[in-house]
Write a protein that holds these residues in place. Structure first.
Motif, short mmCIF file in Angstrom:
data_model
loop_
_atom_site.label_atom_id
_atom_site.label_comp_id
_atom_site.label_asym_id
_atom_site.label_seq_id
_atom_site.Cartn_x
_atom_site.Cartn_y
_atom_site.Cartn_z
N PHE A 142 0.83 -1.20 0.00
CA PHE A 142 0.00 0.00 0.00
C PHE A 142 0.86 1.25 0.00
CE2 PHE A 142 -4.41 -1.27 0.63
CZ PHE A 142 -4.25 -2.62 0.90
N ASN A 194 -13.95 -2.89 -6.58
CA ASN A 194 -12.90 -3.30 -5.64
C ASN A 194 -12.89 -4.80 -5.45
OD1 ASN A 194 -11.92 -0.74 -5.17
ND2 ASN A 194 -13.02 -0.44 -3.25
N ALA A 240 -9.82 -7.29 -6.51
CA ALA A 240 -9.13 -8.10 -5.50
C ALA A 240 -9.06 -9.56 -5.96
CB ALA A 240 -9.85 -7.99 -4.16
N ASP A 281 -17.33 -10.12 -1.06
CA ASP A 281 -16.62 -10.89 -2.08
C ASP A 281 -15.85 -12.04 -1.45
OD1 ASP A 281 -14.48 -8.15 -1.90
OD2 ASP A 281 -13.75 -10.17 -1.43
N ILE A 289 -8.26 -7.89 3.22
CA ILE A 289 -7.20 -6.89 3.41
C ILE A 289 -6.55 -7.15 4.77
CG2 ILE A 289 -6.69 -4.42 3.65
CD1 ILE A 289 -9.14 -3.79 2.07
N SER A 338 -3.52 0.27 -3.17
CA SER A 338 -2.49 -0.66 -3.61
C SER A 338 -2.42 -0.76 -5.12
CB SER A 338 -2.78 -2.06 -3.04
OG SER A 338 -4.04 -2.50 -3.54
N LYS A 339 -3.09 0.17 -5.82
CA LYS A 339 -3.17 0.03 -7.28
C LYS A 339 -2.46 1.15 -8.01
CE LYS A 339 -7.62 -2.03 -6.36
NZ LYS A 339 -9.08 -1.80 -6.34
N GLY A 351 -9.42 -0.13 -10.36
CA GLY A 351 -9.11 1.00 -9.49
C GLY A 351 -7.77 1.61 -9.85
N MET A 352 -7.62 2.90 -9.55
CA MET A 352 -6.35 3.56 -9.85
C MET A 352 -6.10 4.79 -8.99
SD MET A 352 -7.61 5.15 -13.47
CE MET A 352 -6.26 6.28 -13.83
N PHE A 353 -7.12 5.29 -8.28
CA PHE A 353 -6.96 6.58 -7.60
C PHE A 353 -6.70 6.46 -6.10
CE2 PHE A 353 -8.00 8.64 -11.34
CZ PHE A 353 -9.33 8.51 -11.76
N GLY A 354 -7.06 5.34 -5.50
CA GLY A 354 -6.97 5.23 -4.04
C GLY A 354 -8.05 6.07 -3.37
N LEU A 355 -9.20 6.18 -4.02
CA LEU A 355 -10.21 7.17 -3.65
C LEU A 355 -11.62 6.59 -3.49
CD1 LEU A 355 -10.90 10.31 -3.65
CD2 LEU A 355 -11.04 10.12 -6.11
N GLY A 356 -11.99 5.63 -4.36
CA GLY A 356 -13.37 5.22 -4.54
C GLY A 356 -14.10 4.76 -3.28
N ALA A 357 -13.53 3.77 -2.60
CA ALA A 357 -14.22 3.23 -1.43
C ALA A 357 -14.37 4.32 -0.36
CB ALA A 357 -13.43 2.05 -0.87
N LYS A 360 -14.91 8.15 -12.93
CA LYS A 360 -14.62 7.14 -13.96
C LYS A 360 -15.81 6.89 -14.89
CE LYS A 360 -11.41 4.34 -11.22
NZ LYS A 360 -11.93 3.81 -9.95
#
Ligand SMILES: Nc1ncnc2c1ncn2[C@@H]1O[C@H](COP(=O)(O)OP(=O)(O)OP(=O)(O)O)[C@@H](O)[C@H]1O
Ligand SMILES: Nc1ncnc2c1ncn2[C@@H]1O[C@H](COP(=O)(O)OP(=O)(O)OP(=O)(O)O)[C@@H](O)[C@H]1O
Ligand SMILES: [Mg+2]
Ligand SMILES: [Mg+2]
Lengths: 568, 568
Positions: free
Chosen positions: A4, B39, B43, B76, B81, B97-98, B106-112, B528
């Protein structure tokens, strides 16, 4: 194992610069122009200075084909930026002066830094910023960005004598003027339309000079910062307002005791407890909140200053009416009962439990009078005297939900907004389109999520309108929006109208101008090109268009009748 | 005086949540569903687990009208984690982690975190996260967000025995299922189309159960992290690669000397300088870089370990061939000359000045062989042996510019990408649309700004297609994009095609499916929903469409001829 990482906001916008409108050389050149011009106009607006904006774009090597490096310079006659803030304002993302609740073009603390970032990663050249806040000395900075750490790197800092205030910023970036040129010229032209008091000049890479002198010499009244409107205020905002209005019990140390003595005008005398309380009663109106709290505590401890300096307050249990303190003399914890009838008990309750719901509403929001506050409390099912600091999480959520559902709040105070106005809009559209039919409308102020906004629109038909099919000019906070109309709320509303009902079907020579002003425009992209479909805004736009479309329909009917009469 | 402020990234996205797709209750419910489902799929993909995703949306009070609070849960069977990362992953914006160069949704570390934030500010309820990484113990967290500080607040942390790995996240948020419902059902359905190896179930607020079992039992090969492609790599990325490959001169303290002794197998003996150099020569291939640098320095100082421990290296001036050191014995600064012919000089040069341009290109980028590297050096006008650490800013900008203009790089290595493939796409489109005509195409891998990407598309006509007019299904990294098509690059390309040239004018029953895979999708919004018009991507889309449209045209001609023949 998953690794992370935390990235800085500048790293985020470096990696995802498409989010801020820097996706290709043509769009990036356009966005960079916008960000700097809008900063110059904001700066002048905020200080009531008639803006003179000079925009220059020159190719580094005129012979090379696009895309290629350009030098972009924007100069204004605004108030400049104080020396200590210049590197951070331009070298740090999410740093700015426009986070307050007031209409301005800028709102993210991002734009100028992004343009500089894009220049740096495409040409590796630093930005040059020249700022004079006093009209005598100019500070000249050459900066690079440390993108990973989100801070500026000062390469050079010199000064120079000048005779005018203002700021100029100059970057070298890879752009494509062959593609962006017409959009940039449109932007400058449309900006001058919506900002008739600004003078803008543009020297383009081909050697052409475009000049838009001011059309009027009076500034609009500068918008003022205001309290939020209750309608739609969310839980986080309410929570922060409560924390703001709540108060820590001050530490009663020698410094505090000295302050209380001084404010009571008792500097050296050591009066008895009773005498102190008498003096406090007399001077109550002039005492600060901190001092009042100390007096209140003293009233229950029944101590003079001498004794007070020998104890330390441990805990204040207001609901159970107990005050606990540590006695240094006896090295032991003690407690006193607090009389709930005493006015001092009320003072401590206010301090730890916050004010009453009605006091909170009238003080923290705009335009909520005492009777509206009581009416709202009843609607939401709260006692008007409920202490805001004692609300449970459930109650706070219900409060926010009720703020969304209550119908009887007055419309927002629009002194925080600076719309163009119906007359200037009409004048501008007449001059620009010379139509056969024109109607304009400014709706009264409304609110979404606590943010006041005003919608003003105009519809023009026929005359010298050369386009076929509905052409929409979108503005937000006096910024022309030229991209991404496909996902803008204004286009959504325009497309949902059945224009044949208003006798304007097919490809009519129809122009719609729309301007939304708000203390916060809900942009969909950090590049500020399209506005999100917040239900309240969508509704205002729809009502405005329907109202004006009915007038268009009347005109079209009359015209249809006139033509039929002619034929007969 | 202007007051300046710095805001945290969570504060930024709280104030501007429209940027992340949280503009109204209907859209927010949709976006929250997306963020959690994506997510879960990411994963499972990353660990090669066939995904089982369970989505549940229940109204808190079924009787109330929309908009109202809903409980949204996504569960899921992924890897879960690790406990120490859970609060930060969900409670901090720009943490994830992306961030590596690998295809993922995922790419921003933002969504969740944004979905949790939206839930918190509309209902004031915490998020519940349940995670098991070992299939035996489940960690259960209740978290709130400190939005101003961008960190989580752990309200509760308990554990429980379980028998399966996986993660479930549950929030309470204000949503509008009456408006968002059909979009959410479309999203789930279209996700199952593009992810045929995933099984998805959806329990909706009305009590309806939608189930999409897996259609295939094989996982696509998980994408791997790769080096960037040279084409379009910008200056900032190059600069970081250089810093990465450059090396600090290690501090020569007792610990370092001990390490060198140990690696040379000389632990306790104190050999002479000559003997040490002999041993180093023998063991050179096995020595680490740090140790080699120390040996190189010793070769110029001509000191054994005893003497070495009595000095400290002050400065290494490689271009001027001087090594400065402080002699503790004499308390004075001394210097030695370095012989530029020595192989040890070369070692030090590599260390401080970085490797040669050609070594840099072949090691740092994917698919650049030695001959391509030399050819590129000539094209860019650099000596192939130029030390990358000695490049001036001007030269770095020119290097980046040349990386954009050089035509002879091999196409990217697509092992970092996971496209669907022509056969599965054809199969899926046949099953879904049952058309009279169908063609699919996967273009070979291309790159923009150093990021490899692949475009795969399909065009279907007639048959059981019920829509009239071109309907476009857009996908990016296996995510269906259902909003904002008006400002998406795919729509831009589709609309610029003159469909009448391909005999498909008017409102044909035509469906276009488009899927872009990349290590980084250039989204225009942090929500997105639409992809930016990067020139390289636009070009690939256009070529793909034109190729397939020509095939459509052949079909339309044949069909036209067949119908004409019938009439005769
Ligand atoms: N020409 C200018 N004159 C005076 N102040 C300026 C000027 N340009 C920028 N600033 C200051 O620098 C700050 C940062 O500018 P920047 O454009 O990055 O952010 P912003 O304008 O606040 O928000 P946005 O990202 O929405 O444009 C501004 O808030 C403003 O205080
Ligand atoms: N269901 C899950 N299983 C395993 N890890 C997860 C799950 N959900 C989230 N994570 C982890 O939490 C991190 C943060 O998730 P978040 O959605 O905020 O960001 P992201 O997925 O990295 O990027 P994006 O904002 O583009 O979605 C992820 O990077 C991932 O490591
Ligand atoms: Mg700005
Ligand atoms: Mg995510």
């Amino acid at each position: 194992k998953e690794k992370f990482n935390q990235i800085s906001p500048s790293e985020f916008f470096y990696r995802n610069r498409d989010l801020a409108g820097f996706s290709n050389p043509s769009r990036s050149l356009y966005t960079a122009v916008r960000e700097f011009v809008e900063n110059g106009l904001d700066a002048c607006d905020s200080k009531g200075i008639l803006p003179d904006i000079h925009l220059t774009i020159k190719a580094v090597d005129q012979e090379k084909p696009d895309p290629k490096p350009y030098i972009l310079t924007v100069k204004d006659n605004g108030p400049g930026i104080e020396t200590k803030h210049v590197p951070l304002a331009f070298g740090t993302v999410l740093y700015g002066s426009k986070f307050g609740l007031k209409q301005a073009r800028g709102m993210f603390g991002l734009g100028a830094t992004m343009a500089i970032l894009y220049g740096q990663i495409t040409t590796n050249k630093p930005v040059t910023v020249k700022s004079s806040t006093d009209g005598k000395t100019m500070e000249i900075f050459e900066l690079l960005l440390d993108i990973q750490k989100n801070k500026p790197v000062i390469l050079k800092h010199t000064t120079k004598d000048v005779s005018k205030k203002g700021l100029s910023v100059s970057i070298c970036l890879e752009g494509d003027y062959s593609k962006a040129g017409s959009k940039i010229r449109d932007y400058v032209y449309q900006t001058s339309l919506i900002t008739p008091y600004a003078s803008i000049t543009f020297d383009d890479p081909k050697g052409e000079k475009y000049s838009y002198p001011r059309m009027i010499n009076t500034m609009p009244k500068p918008p003022t910062i205001i309290r939020p409107h209750p309608y739609g205020t969310d839980v986080e905002t309410i929570r922060r307002m409560i924390v703001d209005s709540q108060f820590e019990i001050p530490t009663i140390d020698d410094i505090m005791i000295e302050k209380v003595r001084k404010d009571l005008g008792l500097s050296k005398k050591n009066l008895s407890f009773t005498a102190i309380m008498e003096k406090a009663k007399k001077k109550w109106k002039t005492l600060s909140r901190q001092v009042r709290v100390v007096i209140a505590l003293m009233s229950f401890l029944k101590m003079d200053f001498e004794k007070l300096s020998k104890i330390r307050i441990e805990d204040l249990d207001v609901p159970n009416k107990k005050l606990f303190y540590w006695d240094f003399g006896d090295s032991t914890s003690k407690s006193v009962e607090m009389d709930p009838e005493s006015q001092y008990y009320k003072q401590l309750t206010n301090t730890t439990q916050g004010e009453t719901l009605t006091a909170f509403l009238t003080k923290k929001f705009q335009r909520v009078g005492p009777s509206t506050a009581i009416k709202f409390a009843e609607f939401a099912g709260f006692k008007p005297e409920k202490r805001i600091g004692t609300m449970t999480n459930q109650e706070l959520a219900h409060l926010s939900d009720s703020l969304q559902k209550f119908d009887d709040f007055m419309g927002p105070d629009s002194s925080c907004l600076a719309p163009l106005g119906e007359a200037p809009l009409e004048k501008g559209m007449t001059k620009f389109f010379k139509p056969d039919f024109l109607t304009v409308l400014q709706r009264s102020a409304s609110a979404y999520s606590g943010f006041p906004f005003i919608v003003e629109m105009g519809i023009a038909y026929g005359g010298e309108i050369s386009t076929r099919g509905i052409k929409v000019y979108r503005y937000a906070n006096r910024i022309p929006l030229l991209y991404d109309e496909g996902s803008d709320v204004v286009m959504k509303v325009v497309n949902e109208i059945d224009w044949s009902r208003y006798k304007a079907k097919g490809d009519p020579p129809l122009v719609i101008v729309s301007h939304i002003c708000s203390t916060r425009i809900p942009y969909k992209t950090a590049g500020k090109e399209n506005v999100a479909d917040r239900p309240e805004i969508e509704r205002e736009l729809k009502l405005a268009i329907q109202f004006m479309a009915r007038k268009l329909s009347v005109f079209m009917n009359k015209r249809g009748q006139a033509e039929a009469a002619k034929k007969r």
